[in-house]
Design a protein around this motif. Structure first.
Motif, PDB file in Angstrom:
ATOM      1  N   HIS A  81       0.892  -1.005   0.304  1.00 16.33           N
ATOM      2  CA  HIS A  81      -0.103  -0.010  -0.121  1.00 16.33           C
ATOM      3  C   HIS A  81       0.518   1.273   0.209  1.00 16.33           C
ATOM      4  O   HIS A  81       1.587   1.414   0.815  1.00 16.33           O
ATOM      5  CB  HIS A  81      -0.725   0.042   0.987  1.00 16.33           C
ATOM      6  N   ALA A  82       0.563   1.936  -0.695  1.00 18.18           N
ATOM      7  CA  ALA A  82       1.175   2.719  -1.546  1.00 18.18           C
ATOM      8  C   ALA A  82       0.833   4.284  -0.233  1.00 18.18           C
ATOM      9  O   ALA A  82       2.310   5.415  -0.452  1.00 18.18           O
ATOM     10  CB  ALA A  82       1.530   3.886  -2.768  1.00 18.18           C
ATOM     11  N   GLY A  83       0.467   4.254   0.845  1.00 20.10           N
ATOM     12  CA  GLY A  83      -0.050   5.402   1.440  1.00 20.10           C
ATOM     13  C   GLY A  83      -1.717   6.128   1.105  1.00 20.10           C
ATOM     14  O   GLY A  83      -1.913   5.711  -0.345  1.00 20.10           O
ATOM     15  N   SER A  84      -2.498   7.167   1.200  1.00 25.05           N
ATOM     16  CA  SER A  84      -3.043   7.280   1.200  1.00 25.05           C
ATOM     17  C   SER A  84      -3.357   9.054   0.465  1.00 25.05           C
ATOM     18  O   SER A  84      -1.885   9.770   0.713  1.00 25.05           O
ATOM     19  CB  SER A  84      -4.936   7.686   2.144  1.00 25.05           C
ATOM     20  N   GLN A  85      -3.666   9.278  -0.559  1.00 25.45           N
ATOM     21  CA  GLN A  85      -3.296   9.960  -1.669  1.00 25.45           C
ATOM     22  C   GLN A  85      -1.839  10.030  -2.387  1.00 25.45           C
ATOM     23  O   GLN A  85      -1.368  11.130  -1.857  1.00 25.45           O
ATOM     24  CB  GLN A  85      -3.458  11.635  -0.670  1.00 25.45           C
ATOM     25  N   THR A  86      -1.581   9.289  -2.882  1.00 33.37           N
ATOM     26  CA  THR A  86      -0.093   8.538  -3.298  1.00 33.37           C
ATOM     27  C   THR A  86      -0.249   9.889  -4.574  1.00 33.37           C
ATOM     28  O   THR A  86      -1.341   9.217  -5.269  1.00 33.37           O
ATOM     29  CB  THR A  86       0.301   8.039  -3.735  1.00 33.37           C
ATOM     30  N   ILE A  87       0.022  10.926  -4.955  1.00 30.13           N
ATOM     31  CA  ILE A  87       0.772  11.786  -5.937  1.00 30.13           C
ATOM     32  C   ILE A  87       1.220  11.716  -7.320  1.00 30.13           C
ATOM     33  O   ILE A  87       1.270  12.118  -8.248  1.00 30.13           O
ATOM     34  CB  ILE A  87       0.565  13.133  -5.404  1.00 30.13           C
ATOM     35  N   VAL A  88       2.453  10.754  -6.963  1.00 26.20           N
ATOM     36  CA  VAL A  88       2.932  10.571  -8.237  1.00 26.20           C
ATOM     37  C   VAL A  88       2.280   8.531  -8.261  1.00 26.20           C
ATOM     38  O   VAL A  88       2.653   7.772  -7.424  1.00 26.20           O
ATOM     39  CB  VAL A  88       4.116  10.797  -8.384  1.00 26.20           C
ATOM     40  N   VAL A  89       3.040   8.233  -9.911  1.00 26.46           N
ATOM     41  CA  VAL A  89       2.701   6.499  -9.702  1.00 26.46           C
ATOM     42  C   VAL A  89       3.641   5.747  -9.818  1.00 26.46           C
ATOM     43  O   VAL A  89       3.512   4.682  -9.890  1.00 26.46           O
ATOM     44  CB  VAL A  89       2.679   6.713 -11.367  1.00 26.46           C
ATOM     45  N   ASP A  90       5.353   6.556  -9.439  1.00 30.51           N
ATOM     46  CA  ASP A  90       6.439   5.755  -9.226  1.00 30.51           C
ATOM     47  C   ASP A  90       5.812   5.090  -7.934  1.00 30.51           C
ATOM     48  O   ASP A  90       6.629   3.776  -8.156  1.00 30.51           O
ATOM     49  CB  ASP A  90       8.006   6.890  -9.454  1.00 30.51           C
ATOM     50  N   PRO A  91       5.324   4.623  -6.858  1.00 34.06           N
ATOM     51  CA  PRO A  91       5.574   3.949  -6.040  1.00 34.06           C
ATOM     52  C   PRO A  91       5.424   2.893  -6.467  1.00 34.06           C
ATOM     53  O   PRO A  91       6.506   1.707  -6.014  1.00 34.06           O
ATOM     54  CB  PRO A  91       5.134   4.371  -4.934  1.00 34.06           C
TER      55      PRO A  91
END
Length: 392
Positions: free
Chosen positions: A176-186
């Motif tokens: 889970h990349a976290g909430s409100q992940t603003i870029v696709v890289d993760p």
């Protein structure tokens, strides 16, 4: 009751509007662009109406984080399937979701949780699937999750081997990349990590859950369309041989529901540059407490207020808690006064998590197509708010 009638009544000081058409459209677009199974994250907004709309619009099931959420899904849509994707669960919740609600998918991130599952669930049942959650590194998310859950890739391999050795369960991977992940890289980095794990373990995991975290549109953070992010993710997945044999999942919540709901709050008191409203951080506006600046506009006599004179206001909720105020100031009509309304848009995700002083928002007005032009204008019109001022 219609929107205009709701604005005219004195019965409540706050209410939600729900645009079911918008929610259905966003959900369909998401499911069409994702090359796997889309699960709705119930925690984002558990209203039964929301569950019905996203189910009809094409989600494959529901990501639940508790026995209560699993029961809600079962009672609302009895035929729906749930995935229990919280890495920490009580023995009671594991046993009851399996026995009473038909849950067959669980996630862990430590050996102690695996031992718990082995003691509660039938180890010989091949229809059970256990996901191992691993950390995906730095995520650039507004709300980071890496500090609480997730193991290293090497530990994920060890846990997968333990599951394979001690049961007949299928296995999967999740992050889970976290909430409100603003870029696709993760997401891309984590998917590549998952491929390394898949290739290192035999039998290999049969599923990969890339989690949620896809962003909503707010005024103070960069925004990349989840659909554009899904396009990049799909390109990577389709070009990776190891993933062609793996079932893909994701768990959007905020990205589906955030912009289908507004919260209307009556101004109940004005003190100079401060407005005290019928709802606050304890009743619908928690997203605006620290990190997110919500689109907003003012209403009077059933219509949006048109003016050339603006003022920055601090916004307080109705409770006696002095911390019940929004983290940003809002530019609103200078003559705003008691009895006027403020509409906070894009509040559909995580609107209420606690209640205080008996204040809550229980009324929901479903917005019809004939009200969309008035009630739901294109978001982020620059004429009615600013993003450069924090509340002092």
């Amino acid at each position: 009751m219609s929107l205009v009638r709701s604005l005219e009544t004195a019965e409540v000081d706050a209410f939600y509007t729900l645009n079911e058409g918008r929610l259905a459209s966003v959900t369909r677009e998401f499911t069409e662009h994702f090359s796997g199974r889309v699960l709705y994250a119930v925690k984002a907004n558990p209203l039964p109406k929301i569950l019905h709309v996203v189910s009809r619009a094409g989600v494959a099931g529901f990501d639940v984080a508790s026995l209560a959420e699993a029961r809600l899904v079962h009672s609302t849509i009895p035929q729906a399937r749930s995935w229990f994707m919280n890495p920490v669960k009580s023995r009671r919740d594991i046993e009851r979701t399996f026995r009473d609600l038909g849950v067959r998918d669980y996630v862990i991130d430590c050996e102690a949780e695996l031992r718990k599952l082995l003691e509660v669930l039938p180890s010989h049942d091949p229809e059970l699937r256990i996901f191992i959650r691993f950390q995906c590194g730095r995520t650039f998310a507004v709300f980071e999750f890496s500090g609480k859950f997730g193991v290293s890739p090497s530990e994920a391999c060890r846990l997968l081997s333990l599951v394979n050795a001690q049961s007949r369960w299928a296995t999967g991977l999740s992050f889970h990349a976290g909430s409100q992940t603003i870029v696709v890289d993760p997401y891309l980095h984590a998917i590549r990590t998952a491929v390394d794990i898949i290739e290192a373990v035999s039998p290999a995991p049969t599923a990969l859950d890339i989690g949620g975290g896809f962003p909503g549109h707010y005024l103070n953070v960069p925004y990349h369309s989840p659909l554009s992010m899904l396009s990049v993710i799909t390109k990577l997945v389709r070009g990776t041989d190891a993933l062609k044999r793996v079932e893909l999942f994701c768990e959007p919540g905020r990205a589906l529901v955030h912009d289908s709901i507004s919260l209307f709050c009556r101004v109940i008191l004005r003190k100079g540059g401060a407005l005290y409203c019928g709802a606050g951080i304890y009743s619908g506006l928690l997203p605006g407490r620290q990190h997110l600046l919500l689109p907003a506009r003012a209403w009077r006599e059933g219509r949006p207020i048109q003016t050339e004179e603006w003022q920055d206001f601090i916004i307080f909720g109705p409770t006696c808690d002095s911390t019940d105020r929004l983290g940003f100031s809002y530019s609103l009509p200078r003559d705003l006064s008691e009895g006027d309304w403020i509409e906070f848009q894009n509040v559909g995700a995580y609107p209420e998590t606690v209640r205080f002083n008996g204040f809550s928002v229980d009324k929901i007005v479903t917005v019809g197509q004939d009200e969309l032009t008035m009630c739901c204008p294109p978001p982020f019109s620059s004429c009615s708010f600013t993003s450069g001022h924090r509340a002092k």
